[in-house]
Design a protein around this motif. Structure first.
Motif, PDB file in Angstrom:
ATOM      1  N   SER A   1       0.820  -1.294  -0.345  1.00  0.00           N
ATOM      2  CA  SER A   1      -0.291   0.397  -0.120  1.00  0.00           C
ATOM      3  C   SER A   1       1.154   1.287   0.316  1.00  0.00           C
ATOM      4  CB  SER A   1      -1.147  -0.319   1.525  1.00  0.00           C
ATOM      5  OG  SER A   1      -0.316   0.512   2.346  1.00  0.00           O
TER       6      SER A   1
ATOM      7  N   SER B   1      -4.905  -1.235  -7.568  1.00  0.00           N
ATOM      8  CA  SER B   1      -5.582  -0.691  -7.406  1.00  0.00           C
ATOM      9  C   SER B   1      -5.495   0.542  -7.179  1.00  0.00           C
ATOM     10  CB  SER B   1      -6.181  -1.850  -6.680  1.00  0.00           C
ATOM     11  OG  SER B   1      -6.825  -3.636  -6.682  1.00  0.00           O
TER      12      SER B   1
ATOM     13  N   THR C   1      -7.874   3.727  -4.900  1.00  0.00           N
ATOM     14  CA  THR C   1      -8.704   3.437  -4.042  1.00  0.00           C
ATOM     15  C   THR C   1      -9.552   4.730  -3.651  1.00  0.00           C
ATOM     16  OG1 THR C   1      -7.852   3.893  -2.369  1.00  0.00           O
ATOM     17  CG2 THR C   1      -8.165   1.797  -2.600  1.00  0.00           C
TER      18      THR C   1
ATOM     19  N   TYR D   1     -10.748   0.667   3.842  1.00  0.00           N
ATOM     20  CA  TYR D   1     -11.004   0.052   3.024  1.00  0.00           C
ATOM     21  C   TYR D   1     -11.022  -1.202   2.558  1.00  0.00           C
ATOM     22  CZ  TYR D   1     -10.568   4.435   0.119  1.00  0.00           C
ATOM     23  OH  TYR D   1     -10.553   6.120   0.124  1.00  0.00           O
TER      24      TYR D   1
ATOM     25  N   THR E   1     -11.920  -5.058   0.826  1.00  0.00           N
ATOM     26  CA  THR E   1     -12.040  -6.360  -0.359  1.00  0.00           C
ATOM     27  C   THR E   1     -12.208  -7.591   0.314  1.00  0.00           C
ATOM     28  OG1 THR E   1     -11.370  -6.942  -2.089  1.00  0.00           O
ATOM     29  CG2 THR E   1      -9.612  -6.734  -0.170  1.00  0.00           C
TER      30      THR E   1
ATOM     31  N   GLU F   1     -13.163  -6.283  -5.748  1.00  0.00           N
ATOM     32  CA  GLU F   1     -12.580  -5.056  -5.303  1.00  0.00           C
ATOM     33  C   GLU F   1     -12.430  -4.328  -4.046  1.00  0.00           C
ATOM     34  OE1 GLU F   1     -12.739  -2.757  -7.994  1.00  0.00           O
ATOM     35  OE2 GLU F   1     -12.904  -4.934  -9.419  1.00  0.00           O
ATOM     36  N   TRP F   2     -12.044  -3.288  -3.928  1.00  0.00           N
ATOM     37  CA  TRP F   2     -11.397  -2.472  -2.638  1.00  0.00           C
ATOM     38  C   TRP F   2     -13.154  -1.518  -2.843  1.00  0.00           C
ATOM     39  CZ3 TRP F   2      -8.082  -3.435   1.199  1.00  0.00           C
ATOM     40  CH2 TRP F   2      -6.718  -4.194   1.246  1.00  0.00           C
ATOM     41  N   THR F   3     -13.528  -1.809  -1.498  1.00  0.00           N
ATOM     42  CA  THR F   3     -14.699  -0.513  -1.368  1.00  0.00           C
ATOM     43  C   THR F   3     -14.266   0.242  -0.003  1.00  0.00           C
ATOM     44  OG1 THR F   3     -15.930  -2.471  -0.272  1.00  0.00           O
ATOM     45  CG2 THR F   3     -16.615  -2.446  -2.380  1.00  0.00           C
ATOM     46  N   VAL F   4     -15.199   1.426  -0.020  1.00  0.00           N
ATOM     47  CA  VAL F   4     -14.665   2.448   0.819  1.00  0.00           C
ATOM     48  C   VAL F   4     -15.525   1.843   2.145  1.00  0.00           C
ATOM     49  CG1 VAL F   4     -16.174   4.117   0.249  1.00  0.00           C
ATOM     50  CG2 VAL F   4     -14.522   4.531   1.502  1.00  0.00           C
TER      51      VAL F   4
END
Length: 321
Positions: free
Chosen positions: A237, A254, A256, A282, A284, A288-291
């Protein structure tokens, strides 16, 4: 930050699960990876920035500014240590745990290194190896309590390592790259792991001593977090909201958002979490990475996944969910 995958998942379930049973939490636990729950603020005994959080056989611990070490108990978080391993208040930036969960290692400013026996409550000061008093940004330990291989990420670009539990005279060092600061380090086996540095580079080692470059080409953002699960399973990250995954043949990126992501942890099956600036969190489930929601705008520094996810950051912030 290092999240030593061989023990994290096993011991978090045991440690945090017991606390949940004690009534600190209500609602379902264990569904973190499939629902859209966010994190909530819990009471913290410090206003100092918390830089890392780890799970041990005795529950979760966090480390931070002024050498503070916090312990998660059945009635909430309490301050276990103030002033760090030497007592002189050096900031603590990284922590990791032995494979059996019994020793918490932490590192920080001015060469600070501590080894804490979470069952006996005994602290060993391992500071200033080889008389080095540079800042240490992160630590990864492998092996059992008392017999650990210890790897320390130096702000000077060196990785310091001891295969004799940090004993005086057992340390050596290597410089994986250009001398840029080593921001994070994580090992998945006794002598196998990865580091990320301040020159947008990821390195790996197969023997704990020699390092080779793994990428990341055209990254254009600094890296701050690494989760090393295998040679073909590495998560990184960094700034600019970026998360990278190495699958053994290529890096997948990815995006974000624009928050600097300080830490990432992904478990078996691809479920994971990453945290960063402005209270950003975030998650996953493997795609997908989602907030996810958090009630804070404080910069988050580290995340620990488990039945209960824990994130820590600036201002002594502790989030759980």
């Amino acid at each position: 930050m290092s999240h030593h995958s061989t023990h994290t998942r096993r011991s978090v379930v045991k440690a945090v699960g017991a606390t949940a049973a004690a009534g600190l939490f209500t609602g379902a636990v264990g569904a973190v990876d499939t629902d859209d729950r966010g994190l909530d603020v819990v009471e913290s005994p410090t206003g100092n920035t918390l830089h890392d959080v780890e799970s041990t056989a005795a529950g979760a611990f966090a480390v931070g500014g002024g050498g503070v070490v916090l312990e998660r108990t059945a009635v909430g978080w309490r301050k276990l240590l103030d002033g760090g391993p030497t007592g002189n208040g050096n900031n603590l930036y990284g922590a990791d745990v032995t494979d059996d969960g019994e020793r918490l290692w932490f590192v920080g400013a001015s060469g600070a290194i501590g080894e804490y026996d979470v069952e006996a409550g005994v602290l060993n000061d391992r500071s200033a190896p080889m008389d080095v008093t540079n800042n240490f940004n992160d630590v990864s330990v492998t092996g059992e309590a008392g017999e650990a291989n210890v790897y320390v990420a130096g702000d000077s670009g060196k990785v310091y390592h001891s295969d004799e539990n940090g004993e005086t005279g057992s340390w050596d060092y290597t410089t994986p790259g250009s001398g840029a600061a080593i921001n994070a380090i994580d090992f998945f086996d006794d002598r196998s792991g990865h580091v990320v540095d301040g020159n947008t580079t990821v390195f790996y080692t197969r023997d704990g001593a020699t390092w080779d470059r793994l990428g990341i080409a055209d990254a254009n953002h600094n890296f701050y977090g690494v989760d090393s699960d295998d040679f073909d399973d590495v998560w990184v990250s960094g700034a600019g909201g970026t998360v990278y995954h190495w699958n053994g043949s290529e890096w997948a990126r990815s995006d974000t958002g624009d928050a600097t992501l300080r830490d990432v942890e992904v478990g078996d099956g691809g479920a994971g979490a990453t945290v960063g600036g402005g209270g950003k969190y975030y998650a996953t489930g493997g795609s997908e990475w989602t907030v996810r929601s958090t009630p804070t705008g404080q910069n988050l520094k580290a995340v620990l996944r488990g039945d209960t996810t824990v994130a820590v950051g600036a201002g002594g912030t502790v989030l759980e969910g």
